[in-house]
Design a protein around this motif. Structure first.
Motif, PDB file in Angstrom:
ATOM      1  N   LEU A  13       0.811  -1.222   0.000  1.00  0.00           N
ATOM      2  CA  LEU A  13       0.000   0.000   0.000  1.00  0.00           C
ATOM      3  C   LEU A  13       0.840   1.266   0.000  1.00  0.00           C
ATOM      4  CD1 LEU A  13      -2.798  -0.988   2.553  1.00  0.00           C
ATOM      5  CD2 LEU A  13      -2.969  -0.808   0.067  1.00  0.00           C
ATOM      6  N   SER A  14       2.146   1.123  -0.245  1.00  0.00           N
ATOM      7  CA  SER A  14       3.037   2.285  -0.113  1.00  0.00           C
ATOM      8  C   SER A  14       2.794   3.361  -1.166  1.00  0.00           C
ATOM      9  CB  SER A  14       4.498   1.844  -0.154  1.00  0.00           C
ATOM     10  OG  SER A  14       4.864   1.311   1.102  1.00  0.00           O
ATOM     11  N   MET A  59      -7.011  -9.030  -1.807  1.00  0.00           N
ATOM     12  CA  MET A  59      -6.179  -8.402  -2.832  1.00  0.00           C
ATOM     13  C   MET A  59      -5.997  -9.372  -3.996  1.00  0.00           C
ATOM     14  SD  MET A  59      -2.963  -6.943  -0.635  1.00  0.00           S
ATOM     15  CE  MET A  59      -2.052  -6.676  -2.158  1.00  0.00           C
ATOM     16  N   TRP A  60      -5.375  -8.866  -5.049  1.00  0.00           N
ATOM     17  CA  TRP A  60      -4.956  -9.731  -6.146  1.00  0.00           C
ATOM     18  C   TRP A  60      -3.438  -9.617  -6.281  1.00  0.00           C
ATOM     19  CZ3 TRP A  60      -2.533  -8.607 -10.935  1.00  0.00           C
ATOM     20  CH2 TRP A  60      -2.484  -9.679 -11.854  1.00  0.00           C
ATOM     21  N   PHE A  73      -0.630   6.832 -12.853  1.00  0.00           N
ATOM     22  CA  PHE A  73      -0.487   6.453 -11.446  1.00  0.00           C
ATOM     23  C   PHE A  73      -1.762   5.800 -10.909  1.00  0.00           C
ATOM     24  CE2 PHE A  73      -0.715   7.469  -6.864  1.00  0.00           C
ATOM     25  CZ  PHE A  73       0.453   6.864  -6.448  1.00  0.00           C
ATOM     26  N   ASP A  74      -1.577   4.655 -10.278  1.00  0.00           N
ATOM     27  CA  ASP A  74      -2.692   3.927  -9.665  1.00  0.00           C
ATOM     28  C   ASP A  74      -2.248   3.548  -8.256  1.00  0.00           C
ATOM     29  OD1 ASP A  74      -4.487   1.988  -8.760  1.00  0.00           O
ATOM     30  OD2 ASP A  74      -4.807   1.160 -10.768  1.00  0.00           O
ATOM     31  N   ASP A  75      -2.896   4.137  -7.253  1.00  0.00           N
ATOM     32  CA  ASP A  75      -2.372   3.975  -5.891  1.00  0.00           C
ATOM     33  C   ASP A  75      -2.634   2.599  -5.286  1.00  0.00           C
ATOM     34  OD1 ASP A  75      -5.003   3.995  -5.033  1.00  0.00           O
ATOM     35  OD2 ASP A  75      -4.789   5.764  -3.745  1.00  0.00           O
ATOM     36  N   ALA A  76      -3.343   1.731  -6.002  1.00  0.00           N
ATOM     37  CA  ALA A  76      -3.559   0.371  -5.478  1.00  0.00           C
ATOM     38  C   ALA A  76      -2.476  -0.597  -5.954  1.00  0.00           C
ATOM     39  CB  ALA A  76      -4.931  -0.146  -5.918  1.00  0.00           C
ATOM     40  N   ALA A  77      -1.573  -0.102  -6.810  1.00  0.00           N
ATOM     41  CA  ALA A  77      -0.606  -1.001  -7.451  1.00  0.00           C
ATOM     42  C   ALA A  77       0.769  -0.920  -6.808  1.00  0.00           C
ATOM     43  CB  ALA A  77      -0.497  -0.649  -8.930  1.00  0.00           C
ATOM     44  N   ASP A  78       1.372  -2.061  -6.582  1.00  0.00           N
ATOM     45  CA  ASP A  78       2.776  -2.151  -6.157  1.00  0.00           C
ATOM     46  C   ASP A  78       3.367  -3.340  -6.895  1.00  0.00           C
ATOM     47  OD1 ASP A  78       5.173  -1.772  -4.523  1.00  0.00           O
ATOM     48  OD2 ASP A  78       4.570  -3.618  -3.518  1.00  0.00           O
ATOM     49  N   LEU A  99       3.478  -8.683  -9.134  1.00  0.00           N
ATOM     50  CA  LEU A  99       2.410  -7.696  -9.348  1.00  0.00           C
ATOM     51  C   LEU A  99       1.411  -7.832  -8.202  1.00  0.00           C
ATOM     52  CD1 LEU A  99       1.613  -8.359 -13.156  1.00  0.00           C
ATOM     53  CD2 LEU A  99       3.248  -6.699 -12.222  1.00  0.00           C
ATOM     54  N   TRP A 100       1.118  -6.722  -7.540  1.00  0.00           N
ATOM     55  CA  TRP A 100       0.123  -6.767  -6.467  1.00  0.00           C
ATOM     56  C   TRP A 100      -0.879  -5.639  -6.663  1.00  0.00           C
ATOM     57  CZ3 TRP A 100       5.400  -6.973  -4.527  1.00  0.00           C
ATOM     58  CH2 TRP A 100       5.791  -8.248  -4.118  1.00  0.00           C
ATOM     59  N   TYR A 101      -2.122  -5.910  -6.293  1.00  0.00           N
ATOM     60  CA  TYR A 101      -3.172  -4.906  -6.423  1.00  0.00           C
ATOM     61  C   TYR A 101      -4.031  -4.964  -5.171  1.00  0.00           C
ATOM     62  CZ  TYR A 101      -5.887  -1.619  -9.140  1.00  0.00           C
ATOM     63  OH  TYR A 101      -6.485  -0.480  -9.598  1.00  0.00           O
ATOM     64  N   ALA A 102      -4.250  -3.813  -4.547  1.00  0.00           N
ATOM     65  CA  ALA A 102      -4.899  -3.794  -3.234  1.00  0.00           C
ATOM     66  C   ALA A 102      -6.421  -3.886  -3.316  1.00  0.00           C
ATOM     67  CB  ALA A 102      -4.480  -2.536  -2.473  1.00  0.00           C
ATOM     68  N   LYS A 103      -6.943  -4.357  -4.445  1.00  0.00           N
ATOM     69  CA  LYS A 103      -8.387  -4.595  -4.590  1.00  0.00           C
ATOM     70  C   LYS A 103      -8.557  -5.982  -5.188  1.00  0.00           C
ATOM     71  CE  LYS A 103      -9.068   0.251  -5.837  1.00  0.00           C
ATOM     72  NZ  LYS A 103      -9.302   1.155  -6.988  1.00  0.00           N
TER      73      LYS A 103
END
Ligand SMILES: Cc1cc2nc3c(=O)[nH]c(=O)nc-3n(C[C@H](O)[C@H](O)[C@H](O)COP(=O)(O)OP(=O)(O)OC[C@H]3O[C@@H](n4cnc5c(N)ncnc54)[C@H](O)[C@@H]3O)c2cc1C
Ligand SMILES: *[C@@H]1O[C@H](CO)[C@@H](O)[C@H](O)[C@H]1NC(C)=O
Ligand SMILES: *[C@@H]1O[C@H](CO)[C@@H](O)[C@H](O)[C@H]1NC(C)=O
Ligand SMILES: *[C@@H]1O[C@H](CO)[C@@H](O)[C@H](O)[C@H]1NC(C)=O
Ligand SMILES: *[C@@H]1O[C@H](CO)[C@@H](O)[C@H](O)[C@H]1NC(C)=O
Ligand SMILES: *[C@@H]1O[C@H](CO)[C@@H](O)[C@H](O)[C@H]1NC(C)=O
Ligand SMILES: *[C@@H]1O[C@H](CO)[C@@H](O)[C@H](O)[C@H]1NC(C)=O
Ligand SMILES: *[C@@H]1O[C@H](CO)[C@@H](O)[C@H](O)[C@H]1NC(C)=O
Length: 503
Positions: free
Chosen positions: A185-186, A246-247, A276-281, A301-305
């Motif tokens: 979530l950074s 998450m995914w 920029f997409d703040d759910a992506a790391d 690849l991580w997605y906070a949704k």
């Protein structure tokens, strides 16, 4: 016992001569004195607790150091008593003997020698201080100073909450948060250290204080990047964030020119502020592995949704890839455990260097990869060589830390090149090769005006200078905080491991 080892023990105050000479009725060495005053917390070489602690470091460099004893506190008051005993020992010793030396350890995930362990001194293993208490409104998690993030996540999943901790199992709160901290979530919330409300700290005097934005604010800010230089942190009060499923996972590709070119373009686009997409790391993970001399490329690849293959990642996932990948919709706890499975659980010899830079066109990434590949070929014969060149976004920050970064920037990239290998005899060859690659990278970035002098402390090697990279004004401020809270410099001299302020 070698003379050198005896000398170390003597420096650390282990030899009983003085106590006897002074006729004091006290146990013969500092470990025994601690054991007498704080029973049941000391273990010695050969004990199973000692062995467990030693074997749980991430690298052989740390496992190879044998402390005279390990102190494993359970309560803040025990940490305070410990520091007072160390001080008392320093005072009572004959002037030719110095204060006993100790190391502070969390998850033991720092790679380089002596960061969190010590030869012949005392290692303070914080991991038994692993409590978790949620505030009434559930907005703050009070986490013990030695807690392991992967144990904390699983306790928060039932509340649909998470915290900004490590992305693999075994990393502790202590080192991670005092050095910065990059989490899934950074990109939304910044560094982990930006999100700490309070620190309970045992100072060099043994005094226990609580540092917040309002109480001891100078120490509060210093602990956001200042590592182990100010005290032993016994509790972190960290922000919690709502988080359901998450995914994420890892996807691998054939290492070919067309894949590398497509990755360079996809990453350059991903880092463009307009996307920029703040759910992506995420990260690009370039690899090289012996035996076999195999190059590899993958993405984490991580997605906070709970969205499968979100648009922000489709320029990566549309590149022809190998099956299977490890993507799943999952809770944070399980994603961390899954990611841990693709990494080696321990390393032998290892070395890594970090640097930062501003995003640029795809051609820049292609050039960096070319230099890395060429440099890797020069050490391809090294036994057990495993190289990893990780390219990932650096968290944006709102500036609530001591890292010296420009608030708000979303297009900064952080690279870290890590080498693991079998034999200490190869230390110089490997280190020089990695340095040469990074020197060449930095030279390119400087020429292009993209280089960012920041060096992330938690990825830095001891030969780098992350605290200096925060800038002279912040370094001077950290010096002042040290003089204020640790006037005799206990954490500079008696705790030699890690990045020291005065060096
Ligand atoms: C496999 C792997 C994955 C990683 N993944 C990530 C990641 O996802 N994000 C990221 O940001 N970083 C990551 N890192 C880097 C990691 O943040 C650092 O290694 C960090 O220092 C680990 O903290 P630790 O407490 O486990 O380490 P330790 O080596 O035990 O401690 C690090 C330093 O902190 C000091 N310290 C520890 N606890 C305390 C305390 N309570 N009070 C005062 N000082 C203390 C120690 O003295 C030491 O100098 C990773 C590292 C590895 C090896
Ligand atoms: C701890 O490790 C040492 C050295 O490897 C070994 O001799 C000893 O038996 C171990 N102790 C326990 C309790 O397992
Ligand atoms: C300190 O050490 C010196 C020399 O080793 C010795 O002569 C002296 O008596 C010692 N003092 C104390 C207080 O132990
Ligand atoms: C997280 O998900 C895994 C399966 O994906 C499940 O086994 C586990 O119970 C979940 N954890 C919690 C704390 O709910
Ligand atoms: C967590 O979220 C799930 C799914 O939205 C929901 O069913 C559950 O009630 C939530 N739990 C809590 C404690 O809020
Ligand atoms: C930065 O974020 C933290 C945590 O969310 C918050 O407490 C702080 O007030 C923010 N600072 C600024 C300058 O916005
Ligand atoms: C990867 O390379 C192998 C061997 O050359 C080939 O058989 C396979 O089709 C390739 N896969 C992809 C996705 O390109
Ligand atoms: C390739 O690597 C070698 C060292 O192995 C180095 O001397 C040379 O300069 C490198 N060439 C390029 C183009 O990077």
């Amino acid at each position: 016992m070698s003379r050198f080892y005896l000398h170390l023990l003597r420096l650390a105050g282990f030899l009983p001569i003085l106590a006897v000479a002074a006729g004091l009725k006290r146990p013969t060495n500092i470990c025994q004195r601690i054991d007498a005053r704080i029973p049941g917390r000391i273990s010695y070489p050969g004990d199973s607790i000692y062995n467990d602690s030693q074997s749980s470091y991430y690298t052989a460099q740390e496992r190879d150091l044998s402390p005279g004893c390990i102190f494993r506190p359970r309560k803040t008051s025990e940490v305070s008593q410990f520091v007072m005993l160390i001080n008392a020992d320093g005072r009572e010793s004959n002037a030719s003997y110095s204060t006993p030396q100790f190391a502070i350890r969390g998850g033991g995930h720092t790679l380089f020698t002596g960061a969190a362990n010590i030869a012949g001194g005392i290692t303070v293993d914080m991991r038994a201080m692993d409590s978790l208490v949620l505030s009434q409104d559930r907005k703050i998690a009070s986490v013990g100073g030695g807690a392991i993030w992967s144990h904390i996540y699983s306790q928060l999943v039932p509340y649909n909450l998470t915290v900004l901790g490590g992305r693999v199992p075994g990393i502790a709160v202590g080192g991670f948060v005092t050095g910065g901290g990059v989490n899934f979530l950074s990109r939304r919330h910044g560094w982990s250290c930006d999100n700490i409300y309070g620190y309970e700290v045992v100072l060099a005097s043994g005094e226990i204080i609580y540092a917040t934005a309002n109480s001891h604010p100078d120490l509060w800010l210093a602990l956001k990047g200042g590592s182990n230089n100010f005290g032993i942190v016994t509790r972190f009060d960290v922000a919690t964030f709502p988080q359901g499923l998450m995914w994420g996972g890892v996807i691998r590709y054939n290492y070919t020119k067309s894949v590398l070119d497509a990755q360079a373009q996809a990453f350059s686009d991903f880092m463009d502020p307009k996307n920029f997409d703040d759910a992506a790391d995420m990260g690009i993970i370039l690899g090289f592995q012996n035996p076999g001399g195999v190059f590899s490329i993958a993405n984490s690849l991580w997605y906070a949704k709970p969205i499968v293959n979100p648009p922000t990642y489709q320029s990566f996932t549309s590149i022809p890839s190998l099956v299977p990948n490890t993507f799943s919709i999952n809770n944070v706890s399980n994603l961390v455990l899954q990611f841990g499975k693709i990494l080696p659980p321990h390393l032998a010899r290892s070395f890594q260097l970090v640097y930062s830079f501003k995003n640029s066109a795809a051609a820049l990434y292609s050039e960096l990869i070319q230099v890395w590949e060429n440099g890797t070929k020069g050490i391809a014969h090294i036994e057990g060589l495993q190289l990893q060149f990780l390219i990932q976004p650096q968290p944006p920050t709102n500036g609530t830390n001591s890292l010296g970064l420009t608030p708000g920037a979303t297009d900064v990239v952080m690279s870290v090149i890590t080498a693991a290998y079998t034999n200490a005899a190869d230390d110089n060859v490997v280190r020089n090769a990695i340095r040469a690659i990074v020197d060449q990278h930095v030279a390119i970035l400087r020429t292009e005006g993209l280089y960012n002098p920041f060096q992330y402390l938690n990825y830095a090697d001891i030969s780098q200078d992350p605290i200096g990279s925060y800038g002279p004004a912040i370094k001077a401020r950290l010096h002042a905080v040290s003089r204020n809270y640790d006037p005799d410099g206990l954490f500079q001299t008696a705790v030699p491991g890690g990045f020291k302020l005065f060096r």
